[in-house]
Scaffold this motif. Structure first.
Motif, mmCIF file in Angstrom:
data_model
loop_
_atom_site.group_PDB
_atom_site.id
_atom_site.type_symbol
_atom_site.label_atom_id
_atom_site.label_comp_id
_atom_site.label_asym_id
_atom_site.label_seq_id
_atom_site.Cartn_x
_atom_site.Cartn_y
_atom_site.Cartn_z
ATOM 1 N N HIS A 99 0.835 -1.201 0.000
ATOM 2 C CA HIS A 99 0.000 0.000 0.000
ATOM 3 C C HIS A 99 0.868 1.249 0.000
ATOM 4 N N GLN A 100 0.230 2.322 -0.329
ATOM 5 C CA GLN A 100 0.890 3.622 -0.397
ATOM 6 C C GLN A 100 0.841 4.287 0.970
ATOM 7 N N VAL A 101 1.908 5.008 1.297
ATOM 8 C CA VAL A 101 1.950 5.846 2.478
ATOM 9 C C VAL A 101 2.237 7.258 1.987
ATOM 10 N N GLY A 102 1.497 8.226 2.488
ATOM 11 C CA GLY A 102 1.683 9.601 2.034
ATOM 12 C C GLY A 102 0.951 9.841 0.727
ATOM 13 N N ASP A 103 1.127 11.049 0.206
ATOM 14 C CA ASP A 103 0.370 11.452 -0.975
ATOM 15 C C ASP A 103 1.260 11.877 -2.132
ATOM 16 N N LEU A 104 0.810 11.558 -3.335
ATOM 17 C CA LEU A 104 1.330 12.171 -4.546
ATOM 18 C C LEU A 104 0.526 13.446 -4.742
ATOM 19 N N THR A 105 1.188 14.511 -5.143
ATOM 20 C CA THR A 105 0.482 15.753 -5.409
ATOM 21 C C THR A 105 0.976 16.332 -6.730
ATOM 22 N N ALA A 106 0.224 17.279 -7.238
ATOM 23 C CA ALA A 106 0.594 17.938 -8.493
ATOM 24 C C ALA A 106 0.376 19.432 -8.344
ATOM 25 N N ASP A 107 1.242 20.196 -9.021
ATOM 26 C CA ASP A 107 1.088 21.644 -9.045
ATOM 27 C C ASP A 107 1.732 22.185 -10.315
ATOM 28 N N SER A 108 1.770 23.483 -10.444
ATOM 29 C CA SER A 108 2.418 24.164 -11.576
ATOM 30 C C SER A 108 1.888 23.691 -12.927
ATOM 31 N N VAL A 109 0.579 23.606 -13.051
ATOM 32 C CA VAL A 109 -0.049 23.155 -14.290
ATOM 33 C C VAL A 109 0.128 24.228 -15.366
ATOM 34 N N GLN A 110 0.576 23.787 -16.549
ATOM 35 C CA GLN A 110 0.787 24.686 -17.683
ATOM 36 C C GLN A 110 0.090 24.106 -18.911
ATOM 37 N N PHE A 111 -0.519 24.966 -19.687
ATOM 38 C CA PHE A 111 -1.204 24.577 -20.914
ATOM 39 C C PHE A 111 -0.198 24.157 -21.979
ATOM 40 N N LEU A 112 -0.485 23.053 -22.669
ATOM 41 C CA LEU A 112 0.272 22.666 -23.863
ATOM 42 C C LEU A 112 -0.601 22.787 -25.098
#
Length: 179
Positions: A99-112
């Motif tokens: 199992h996973q511990v902690g979180d994956l996160t995302a930021d700095s989204v840029q348009f392509l």
């Protein structure tokens, strides 16, 4: 003892919950399309992508913290082929009791690019607060790379009640592109 199949499946989730092989260079993107975008502006597309990514990671993190149980919760957020990949990874988590511990996160989204029923953005995926552990609580070392990696995120655009909605259709880390 780590089984090769476990490591292969875990590498998939660590690279963004089922994404394809890492890219060393950004893929070529079509430069024109006769199909109009579903979004009025790049800013509108990015805002929709940010929201979709946040919701997706929130649920994906919960699924994999539970060892891959409840993967069907990702169905309303995922394109068909992407969901099949994630379901395969979730089944491997259950089979191997990890199992996973902690979180994956995302930021700095840029348009392509946005064309027809497709939206493509980049986002920084943060792996620094995330790990995979086995039933004994031992951390499995899966990948050697930066804590944050630029990734291409592809969405399928569907229209619901005359508003565009996004389904995650793929994620590809650009291995040599830390954020």
């Amino acid at each position: 003892m780590r089984r090769p199949a476990t490591l292969a499946a875990l590498a998939v989730i660590t690279l963004a919950a089922g994404c394809s092989s890492p890219q060393t260079e950004p893929p070529k993107i079509p430069t024109s399309s006769s199909e109009p975008s579903a979004f009025a502006s790049e800013e509108e597309a990015v805002a929709a992508a940010e929201e979709a990514i946040d919701v997706y990671w929130t649920i994906s993190n919960a699924v994999f913290k539970e060892g891959g149980k409840g993967v069907e919760r990702l169905a309303p957020l995922s394109a068909k082929e992407w969901l099949e990949d994630v379901q395969t990874t979730a089944a491997k988590f259950r089979e191997d009791a990890v199992h996973q511990v902690g979180d994956l996160t995302a930021d700095s989204v840029q348009f392509l690019q946005s064309y027809g029923e497709t939206l493509i953005v980049t986002a920084c995926i943060d792996y620094s607060k995330h790990s995979i552990v086995n039933a004994e609580g031992e951390k499995l070392d899966l990948l050697d790379g930066p804590d944050r990696t630029l990734s291409q995120v592809k969405f399928e655009v569907v229209t619901k009640e005359s508003e565009p909605s996004l389904l995650v259709a793929g994620m590809e880390p650009w291995q040599d592109s830390p954020c």
